[in-house]
Design a protein around this motif. Structure first.
Motif: not given
Length: 245
Positions: A65-73, A169-173, A176-183
């Motif tokens: 699903t995400f690959s359709r919107f170029n949002a795989e990261f 992309n491993e860096y974006l992986f 984005k995990m750090k940006d969108l998730t909280e403790l």
């Protein structure tokens, strides 16, 4: 209905007495260590493998699903949020129920039908303090620790599928995990795990402690314990999610 209320009341009293005895006449520390070691040793491989493939499945399902919107990261964030908030505590609780909760019921139930519990009481040993209190504390502390392992394994599984198999992309992986998730996303899952561990150990010990009917009764008690614990985990998960998040 009267039978249901009777069972609930008896289980509640047994659990409250066992918790009270933790402070009044606590069992030896080695009993706690033995139970929590048993819980971890028996369940760690199952939880790790289950969570590893669960994280991989989440990445596998969302990539299309995400690959359709170029949002795989964003796959990393989805895996972390799914595991931290929901899947890690619930899957861990169900694995503990199936592996350790059933064993708790069978062990205590066997002691009941072979009159070992009666022998303890004749010797002046409170069976609730000796048998149930260490198991309740072990479950309450052990399930959250296994949930942490589940979170780590799930994220590793998602990373492997997304980055190594699909070339995300491993860096974006990770970013984005750090940006969108909280403790708190992970702390909320640990709060759930504490409650699940308490419920599982309490229900398992209750069915074992009041086993009757010989060896057939042990099997019946074990089945009832697993079914009841699993249902309570899933039902309470809804209400805990509504309160925590």
């Amino acid at each position: 209905m009267l039978k249901v209320f009777e069972e609930v009341g008896r289980a509640t009293l047994l659990t409250l007495w066992s918790v009270y005895l933790l402070f009044k006449s606590p069992p030896r520390i080695r009993h706690f260590i033995k139970q929590i070691t048993y819980l971890g040793a028996e369940t760690t491989p199952v939880v790790f493998i289950t969570s590893l493939f669960t994280g991989g499945v989440i990445a596998l399902q969302t990539y299309g699903t995400f690959s359709r919107f170029n949002a795989e990261f964003l796959i990393g964030a989805v895996v972390a949020l799914s595991m931290g908030r929901e899947l890690a505590p619930v899957l861990t609780a169900l694995m503990v129920t199936a592996r350790v909760g059933s064993a708790m019921t069978a062990q205590i139930g066997t002691m009941r039908i072979t009159e070992q519990i009666d022998a303890l009481e004749v010797m002046g040993i409170d069976a609730r303090s000796y048998l149930i209190t260490p198991r309740i504390i072990a479950g309450t502390l052990g399930v959250p620790m296994l949930t942490v392992l589940s979170n780590i394994a799930g994220i590793i599984g998602g990373w492997f599928v997304a980055v190594k198999l699909f070339g995300v992309n491993e860096y974006l992986f990770w970013e984005k995990m750090k940006d969108l998730t909280e403790l708190y996303d992970f702390l909320g899952g640990l709060y759930k795990a504490i409650f699940f561990g308490f419920i599982i150990s309490s229900v398992s010990c209750y069915f074992g402690f009041y086993t009757k009917g010989g060896t057939e009764g042990v099997g019946r008690a074990t089945t009832n314990s697993v079914v009841t614990s699993s249902m309570l985990v899933l039902i309470s998960d809804y209400f805990l999610t509504a309160v925590i998040y």
